[in-house]
Design a protein around this motif. Structure first.
Motif, PDB file in Angstrom:
ATOM      1  N   SER A 212       0.846  -1.213   0.000  1.00  0.00           N
ATOM      2  CA  SER A 212       0.000   0.000   0.000  1.00  0.00           C
ATOM      3  C   SER A 212       0.869   1.247   0.000  1.00  0.00           C
ATOM      4  CB  SER A 212      -0.942   0.007   1.216  1.00  0.00           C
ATOM      5  OG  SER A 212      -0.202  -0.070   2.427  1.00  0.00           O
ATOM      6  N   GLY A 213       1.551   1.449  -1.108  1.00  0.00           N
ATOM      7  CA  GLY A 213       2.375   2.634  -1.246  1.00  0.00           C
ATOM      8  C   GLY A 213       1.538   3.872  -1.489  1.00  0.00           C
ATOM      9  N   PRO A 214       2.171   5.030  -1.594  1.00  0.00           N
ATOM     10  CA  PRO A 214       1.424   6.274  -1.784  1.00  0.00           C
ATOM     11  C   PRO A 214       0.903   6.400  -3.202  1.00  0.00           C
ATOM     12  CG  PRO A 214       3.769   6.698  -1.944  1.00  0.00           C
ATOM     13  CD  PRO A 214       3.630   5.241  -1.569  1.00  0.00           C
ATOM     14  N   ALA A 215      -0.211   7.106  -3.348  1.00  0.00           N
ATOM     15  CA  ALA A 215      -0.672   7.462  -4.689  1.00  0.00           C
ATOM     16  C   ALA A 215       0.271   8.495  -5.288  1.00  0.00           C
ATOM     17  CB  ALA A 215      -2.094   8.000  -4.625  1.00  0.00           C
ATOM     18  N   THR A 216       0.720   9.417  -4.445  1.00  0.00           N
ATOM     19  CA  THR A 216       1.633  10.478  -4.875  1.00  0.00           C
ATOM     20  C   THR A 216       2.537  10.837  -3.711  1.00  0.00           C
ATOM     21  OG1 THR A 216      -0.148  11.386  -6.251  1.00  0.00           O
ATOM     22  CG2 THR A 216       1.798  12.765  -5.940  1.00  0.00           C
ATOM     23  N   ALA A 217       3.810  11.086  -4.002  1.00  0.00           N
ATOM     24  CA  ALA A 217       4.751  11.601  -3.001  1.00  0.00           C
ATOM     25  C   ALA A 217       5.589  12.684  -3.670  1.00  0.00           C
ATOM     26  CB  ALA A 217       5.648  10.479  -2.466  1.00  0.00           C
ATOM     27  N   TRP A 218       5.922  13.714  -2.911  1.00  0.00           N
ATOM     28  CA  TRP A 218       6.679  14.814  -3.503  1.00  0.00           C
ATOM     29  C   TRP A 218       7.578  15.475  -2.459  1.00  0.00           C
ATOM     30  CZ3 TRP A 218       1.573  14.817  -2.273  1.00  0.00           C
ATOM     31  CH2 TRP A 218       1.085  15.848  -1.457  1.00  0.00           C
ATOM     32  N   ARG A 219       8.660  16.095  -2.955  1.00  0.00           N
ATOM     33  CA  ARG A 219       9.625  16.781  -2.108  1.00  0.00           C
ATOM     34  C   ARG A 219       9.072  18.114  -1.626  1.00  0.00           C
ATOM     35  NH1 ARG A 219      15.427  16.466  -2.884  1.00  0.00           N
ATOM     36  NH2 ARG A 219      15.392  18.729  -3.095  1.00  0.00           N
ATOM     37  N   ASP A 221      10.991  21.281  -0.503  1.00  0.00           N
ATOM     38  CA  ASP A 221      12.368  21.766  -0.506  1.00  0.00           C
ATOM     39  C   ASP A 221      12.413  23.247  -0.141  1.00  0.00           C
ATOM     40  OD1 ASP A 221      15.026  22.299  -0.882  1.00  0.00           O
ATOM     41  OD2 ASP A 221      15.124  21.614  -2.959  1.00  0.00           O
ATOM     42  N   GLY A 222      12.655  23.525   1.150  1.00  0.00           N
ATOM     43  CA  GLY A 222      12.776  24.903   1.588  1.00  0.00           C
ATOM     44  C   GLY A 222      11.485  25.679   1.506  1.00  0.00           C
ATOM     45  N   ASP A 229       1.267  22.217   5.005  1.00  0.00           N
ATOM     46  CA  ASP A 229      -0.033  21.554   5.009  1.00  0.00           C
ATOM     47  C   ASP A 229      -0.812  21.733   3.711  1.00  0.00           C
ATOM     48  OD1 ASP A 229      -0.109  20.280   7.541  1.00  0.00           O
ATOM     49  OD2 ASP A 229      -0.324  22.236   8.489  1.00  0.00           O
ATOM     50  N   ASP A 230      -0.229  22.385   2.722  1.00  0.00           N
ATOM     51  CA  ASP A 230      -0.878  22.482   1.414  1.00  0.00           C
ATOM     52  C   ASP A 230      -0.846  21.096   0.770  1.00  0.00           C
ATOM     53  OD1 ASP A 230      -1.806  22.994  -1.094  1.00  0.00           O
ATOM     54  OD2 ASP A 230      -0.238  24.442  -1.627  1.00  0.00           O
ATOM     55  N   ARG A 231      -2.006  20.498   0.586  1.00  0.00           N
ATOM     56  CA  ARG A 231      -2.058  19.119   0.109  1.00  0.00           C
ATOM     57  C   ARG A 231      -2.048  19.013  -1.411  1.00  0.00           C
ATOM     58  NH1 ARG A 231       0.273  16.302   2.735  1.00  0.00           N
ATOM     59  NH2 ARG A 231      -0.784  14.455   1.965  1.00  0.00           N
ATOM     60  N   THR A 232      -1.789  20.110  -2.101  1.00  0.00           N
ATOM     61  CA  THR A 232      -1.655  20.043  -3.553  1.00  0.00           C
ATOM     62  C   THR A 232      -0.282  19.471  -3.887  1.00  0.00           C
ATOM     63  OG1 THR A 232      -3.051  22.005  -3.811  1.00  0.00           O
ATOM     64  CG2 THR A 232      -1.697  21.343  -5.696  1.00  0.00           C
ATOM     65  N   PRO A 233      -0.201  18.312  -4.533  1.00  0.00           N
ATOM     66  CA  PRO A 233       1.108  17.711  -4.818  1.00  0.00           C
ATOM     67  C   PRO A 233       2.001  18.665  -5.607  1.00  0.00           C
ATOM     68  CG  PRO A 233      -0.633  16.111  -5.195  1.00  0.00           C
ATOM     69  CD  PRO A 233      -1.310  17.440  -4.974  1.00  0.00           C
ATOM     70  N   GLY A 234       3.233  18.779  -5.164  1.00  0.00           N
ATOM     71  CA  GLY A 234       4.191  19.630  -5.851  1.00  0.00           C
ATOM     72  C   GLY A 234       4.761  18.957  -7.090  1.00  0.00           C
ATOM     73  N   PRO A 235       5.524  19.707  -7.880  1.00  0.00           N
ATOM     74  CA  PRO A 235       6.021  19.173  -9.148  1.00  0.00           C
ATOM     75  C   PRO A 235       7.175  18.191  -8.985  1.00  0.00           C
ATOM     76  CG  PRO A 235       6.847  21.395  -8.804  1.00  0.00           C
ATOM     77  CD  PRO A 235       5.887  21.123  -7.687  1.00  0.00           C
ATOM     78  N   ALA A 262       6.094  14.904   1.433  1.00  0.00           N
ATOM     79  CA  ALA A 262       4.653  14.784   1.680  1.00  0.00           C
ATOM     80  C   ALA A 262       4.101  13.716   0.751  1.00  0.00           C
ATOM     81  CB  ALA A 262       3.940  16.110   1.451  1.00  0.00           C
ATOM     82  N   TRP A 263       2.947  13.177   1.123  1.00  0.00           N
ATOM     83  CA  TRP A 263       2.381  12.113   0.315  1.00  0.00           C
ATOM     84  C   TRP A 263       0.860  12.082   0.461  1.00  0.00           C
ATOM     85  CZ3 TRP A 263       4.814  11.489   4.939  1.00  0.00           C
ATOM     86  CH2 TRP A 263       4.114  10.845   5.952  1.00  0.00           C
ATOM     87  N   THR A 264       0.209  11.413  -0.460  1.00  0.00           N
ATOM     88  CA  THR A 264      -1.223  11.114  -0.368  1.00  0.00           C
ATOM     89  C   THR A 264      -1.419   9.652  -0.709  1.00  0.00           C
ATOM     90  OG1 THR A 264      -1.667  11.675  -2.679  1.00  0.00           O
ATOM     91  CG2 THR A 264      -1.893  13.450  -1.065  1.00  0.00           C
ATOM     92  N   PHE A 265      -2.510   9.083  -0.197  1.00  0.00           N
ATOM     93  CA  PHE A 265      -2.861   7.707  -0.529  1.00  0.00           C
ATOM     94  C   PHE A 265      -4.005   7.701  -1.539  1.00  0.00           C
ATOM     95  CE2 PHE A 265      -0.777   7.041   3.628  1.00  0.00           C
ATOM     96  CZ  PHE A 265       0.166   6.099   3.213  1.00  0.00           C
ATOM     97  N   ALA A 266      -4.278   6.535  -2.117  1.00  0.00           N
ATOM     98  CA  ALA A 266      -5.229   6.450  -3.219  1.00  0.00           C
ATOM     99  C   ALA A 266      -6.633   6.853  -2.814  1.00  0.00           C
ATOM    100  CB  ALA A 266      -5.236   5.027  -3.789  1.00  0.00           C
ATOM    101  N   ASP A 267      -6.989   6.662  -1.532  1.00  0.00           N
ATOM    102  CA  ASP A 267      -8.359   6.990  -1.117  1.00  0.00           C
ATOM    103  C   ASP A 267      -8.510   8.443  -0.700  1.00  0.00           C
ATOM    104  OD1 ASP A 267      -6.821   6.857   1.123  1.00  0.00           O
ATOM    105  OD2 ASP A 267      -8.154   5.552   2.273  1.00  0.00           O
ATOM    106  N   ASP A 268      -7.462   9.263  -0.878  1.00  0.00           N
ATOM    107  CA  ASP A 268      -7.532  10.681  -0.557  1.00  0.00           C
ATOM    108  C   ASP A 268      -8.253  11.400  -1.691  1.00  0.00           C
ATOM    109  OD1 ASP A 268      -7.078  13.419  -0.097  1.00  0.00           O
ATOM    110  OD2 ASP A 268      -5.180  13.029   0.910  1.00  0.00           O
ATOM    111  N   PRO A 269      -9.351  12.094  -1.437  1.00  0.00           N
ATOM    112  CA  PRO A 269     -10.104  12.770  -2.513  1.00  0.00           C
ATOM    113  C   PRO A 269      -9.314  13.855  -3.187  1.00  0.00           C
ATOM    114  CG  PRO A 269     -10.918  13.443  -0.342  1.00  0.00           C
ATOM    115  CD  PRO A 269      -9.987  12.295  -0.112  1.00  0.00           C
TER     116      PRO A 269
END
Length: 271
Positions: A212-219, A221-222, A229-235, A262-269
């Motif tokens: 059950s890995g993340p749907a998305t993970a992102w760095r 950086d500074g 806490d901004d849950r918009t995945p970064g580039p 930061a990361w999100t899982f698949a069931d995160d809307p």
């Protein structure tokens, strides 16, 4: 002010003098309001990456401070923590029954010290209204816990660590902290390190469950702490390897900014 800064930087190498000029917006051609734009300009001029340009600025500012403040006995002026971080290596395990964090820290004393104080925060999930919110803390090597106290709120903590001996100025010491969440306590889907003292290097590694890995993970950086806490995945996306791990490496960390993953899982809307 401009004349003072230029005079204090007159004996610095050329790249550091230029770092002073851009950092303090002394060049009318590149007097951008935002420091990150001035840092980008320095990176372009020196043909280096932005993080290297940030390190040049940090070094230049440190030299300015030393040039501006005459030397006095340490006992009369040193009100800081008495140490700075050489490196931090963090492993957050999400494949265990409850999240566990290992932080290996390499510190360097700037005056004689026999204890360290480490502060950390454990923010609640927005929907977490449970009566208890805490953490189990231990030291695997290099120190012993003298006190663990809540600081400011029930989401901020302070660890006072007793060292095995008095460290002398310039002496390096390694230690490893271990944190474990109580069973069933949720955590926010990010880990960041926010240096409050200078820090040259940080590695952050997350280990996800194999199934059950993340749907998305992102760095991260500074980034400013409030943006964590901004849950918009970064580039700057990260992809787990064959054992379910993602890793981010940071150099030349700036005090007061956040570095991590930061990361999100698949069931995160929001995914």
């Amino acid at each position: 002010m401009r004349g003072t800064l230029l005079a204090l930087s007159a004996d610095m190498p050329g790249d550091l003098r230029r770092a002073v000029v851009l950092a303090y917006a002394l060049d009318p051609t590149h007097a951008y309001l935002r420091l990150d734009r001035r840092t980008d300009q320095l990176a372009r001029e020196l043909s280096v990456q932005q993080r290297t340009a940030r390190r040049r600025i940090d070094e230049a500012v440190a030299r300015l401070v030393r040039a501006a403040v005459p030397e006095t006995p340490a006992s009369a002026t040193d009100t800081g923590p008495g140490w700075h971080l050489r490196a931090v290596n963090a492993l957050l395990r999400l494949d265990t029954p409850t999240p566990e964090l290992y932080e290996a820290r390499s510190v360097v004393a700037t005056r004689p010290i026999d204890e360290l104080t480490v502060q950390f925060s454990l923010p609640r999930q927005p929907d977490d209204v449970g009566p208890e919110h805490g953490v189990h803390a231990d030291v695997l090597f290099g120190a012993r816990i003298r006190a663990l106290t809540r600081h400011i709120s029930d989401q901020c903590f302070r660890l006072t660590l007793a060292l095995p001996r008095t460290l002398e100025p310039g002496e390096r010491h390694d230690l490893c902290l271990h944190y474990r969440l109580p069973e069933g306590q949720p955590m926010r889907e990010h880990y960041v390190f926010q240096p409050l003292t200078p820090c040259a290097h940080c590695t952050v590694r997350l280990r996800f469950p194999a199934d059950s890995g993340p749907a998305t993970a992102w760095r991260l950086d500074g980034v400013p702490p409030r943006a964590v806490d901004d849950r918009t995945p970064g580039p700057d996306r990260l992809h787990p390897d064959t054992v379910g791990e993602v890793t981010a490496v940071f150099d030349g960390l700036q005090q007061g900014y956040a570095y991590g993953i930061a990361w999100t899982f698949a069931d995160d809307p929001r995914t």
